[in-house]
Design a protein around this motif. Structure first.
Motif, short mmCIF file in Angstrom:
data_model
loop_
_atom_site.label_atom_id
_atom_site.label_comp_id
_atom_site.label_asym_id
_atom_site.label_seq_id
_atom_site.Cartn_x
_atom_site.Cartn_y
_atom_site.Cartn_z
N PRO A 59 4.92 14.55 -8.44
CA PRO A 59 4.61 13.11 -8.40
C PRO A 59 3.35 12.86 -7.58
CG PRO A 59 6.39 13.59 -6.89
CD PRO A 59 6.05 14.89 -7.56
N ALA A 60 2.19 12.97 -8.21
CA ALA A 60 0.92 12.95 -7.49
C ALA A 60 0.73 11.67 -6.69
CB ALA A 60 -0.23 13.14 -8.48
N GLU A 61 1.05 10.51 -7.28
CA GLU A 61 0.85 9.25 -6.56
C GLU A 61 1.75 9.16 -5.34
OE1 GLU A 61 0.67 4.41 -7.42
OE2 GLU A 61 1.32 5.81 -8.99
N LEU A 62 2.99 9.59 -5.47
CA LEU A 62 3.91 9.55 -4.34
C LEU A 62 3.48 10.53 -3.25
CD1 LEU A 62 6.46 8.60 -2.97
CD2 LEU A 62 7.76 10.25 -4.32
N ASP A 114 0.82 -1.22 0.00
CA ASP A 114 0.00 0.00 0.00
C ASP A 114 0.85 1.27 0.00
OD1 ASP A 114 -2.25 -1.58 0.05
OD2 ASP A 114 -2.49 -1.47 2.23
N PHE A 115 2.10 1.15 0.39
CA PHE A 115 2.96 2.32 0.47
C PHE A 115 4.16 2.19 -0.47
CE2 PHE A 115 0.58 2.14 4.40
CZ PHE A 115 0.09 3.44 4.49
N SER A 116 3.89 1.56 -1.58
CA SER A 116 4.86 1.43 -2.66
C SER A 116 4.28 2.06 -3.91
CB SER A 116 5.18 -0.06 -2.89
OG SER A 116 6.03 -0.23 -4.00
N VAL A 117 5.09 2.83 -4.61
CA VAL A 117 4.65 3.53 -5.83
C VAL A 117 5.37 2.92 -7.02
CG1 VAL A 117 4.52 5.76 -7.00
CG2 VAL A 117 4.26 5.64 -4.51
N ARG A 118 4.60 2.50 -8.01
CA ARG A 118 5.17 1.80 -9.16
C ARG A 118 6.10 2.67 -9.99
NH1 ARG A 118 6.13 -3.09 -8.98
NH2 ARG A 118 4.85 -4.42 -10.24
#
Length: 389
Positions: free
Chosen positions: A247-250, A234-238
């Motif tokens: 970096p919106a997802e990060l 859940d706390f890993s960004v591809r």
């Protein structure tokens, strides 16, 4: 008693905590100038340099308080403590608390005490020396990586993220991600950057933490112990595009991590207690409220003393009444029991006298020796002759 890391209490969601090291000279003057400048331009409402006790002064401690308003009506109180130690520079601990749960879009409390310019030297992690506002390149050896990351997560003061470069970025991609984060996250996040050819060696070092960084992605390192609700996936960004864009997802991942019920960092309980109990920068209304509280406390104590006095007086009156009834009936007043007599002399003297008595008794009961026995026999043989005479 020291609290075990596995049972550290969960802080209030209205708290903001950070710790770092200022490596430049004159840290106190830097803080004073920043506070005066922000007070003059209306960024903060007021500030105060607290007079520390002699014990603290011997360690060259300095304490600063500041108060400002966010979201038009929410008051934030913050307390910065500077502590000199054997290392170069000054270690600082900052605790801030708002009147409602903390919003990551609010200004960073660190920038209320420290200048936010790129040349400022206050943003070093105390143990590792890494920077909050810079890209921190990972070392080459996996043992060094493991040691560095282990020291980075120790204590639970910072959020640590490992970012892998899928390819060598350009000038924009080599910039840190900190300025792209919400203001209240920028000075709590330590960015560890892995080169394109370090993926395998970095993931080998990350096994200790139970996480893996995707190629060209990022992963957050959990503190010890990991907070409730932390799952590595859940706390890993591809993918993190290192092209200077946001970096919106990060950013979303970091915000979700910051919202977890994280335990108080090591040593933070005393910092939070000092913020709440030793606060001195008060408005007139707060001064009046504190005075009213003291008056109420003293009144309660006086009432308790008065009740105790009345109870004692009532008990004494009943005792006198009972004594009068005894005398009116012609009964003998019971004598006051006498305390048991205490032997004279010190306990050591009493023990000495007892040992002397035991010694004399032992001599009297001791059987005669061989020489004594011979003389005793001769004496016994002479007695009949003397009696015959």
């Amino acid at each position: 008693m020291r609290t075990s890391p596995s049972v550290r209490p969960t802080p209030s969601p209205a708290l903001w905590l950070a710790r770092g090291r200022h490596t430049g000279p004159d840290a106190e003057d830097v803080v004073r100038r920043t506070l005066h400048r922000l007070k003059d331009d209306g960024t903060i409402d007021d500030h105060l340099e607290v007079s520390v006790s002699e014990a603290a002064a011997s360690s060259s401690d300095a304490v600063f308080e500041a108060r400002w308003t966010v979201a038009d009506s929410v008051t934030v109180r913050a307390r910065l403590v500077l502590v000199r130690d054997a290392e170069p520079g000054v270690e600082w601990v900052l605790a801030a608390e708002a009147e409602r749960p903390w919003d990551l879009g609010w200004p960073s409390p660190a920038t209320m005490f420290w200048p936010d310019g790129p040349d400022a030297s206050w943003d070093h992690q105390p143990v590792t020396g890494l920077r909050f506002r810079k890209v921190n390149r990972l070392p080459e050896d996996d043992k060094d990586i493991r040691r560095l990351l282990r020291n980075s997560v120790r204590g639970g003061w910072n959020i640590n993220v490992v970012v892998h470069e899928a390819m060598t970025p350009d000038e924009h991609g080599r910039l840190p991600i900190g300025p792209l984060l919400p203001p209240s996250l920028r000075h709590r996040v330590v960015e560890h950057r892995a080169a394109p050819d370090q993926l395998r060696i970095v993931n080998r070092a990350l096994r200790e933490f139970g996480v893996q960084v995707p190629r060209g992605g990022a992963v957050l390192l959990p503190p010890t112990p990991a907070p409730q609700g932390f799952e590595a996936d859940d706390f890993s960004v591809r993918t993190v595009f290192l092209d200077g864009s946001r970096p919106a997802e990060l950013v979303d991942t970091l915000a979700r991590f910051a919202a977890l019920p994280l335990a108080l960092p090591d040593g933070a309980e005393g910092v939070v207690t000092a913020l709440r109990d030793d606060w001195q920068l008060m408005t007139l209304e707060e001064e009046l409220a504190r005075a009213r509280g003291l008056v109420a406390m003293y009144a309660e104590a006086l009432e308790a003393m008065t009740k105790s006095r009345d109870l004692y007086r009532e008990a004494a009156e009943r005792a006198h009444e009972a004594l009068a009834v005894y005398r009116d009936n012609g009964d003998t007043v019971p004598a006051r029991p006498q305390p048991p007599a205490t032997p004279q002399g010190s306990p050591f003297q009493q023990l000495t006298r007892r040992l002397e008595r035991l010694k004399d008794t032992a001599k009297a009961l001791r059987p005669a020796s061989a020489g004594d026995g011979g003389r005793g026999t001769e004496g016994a043989g002479e007695r009949p002759d003397e009696s015959g005479r």
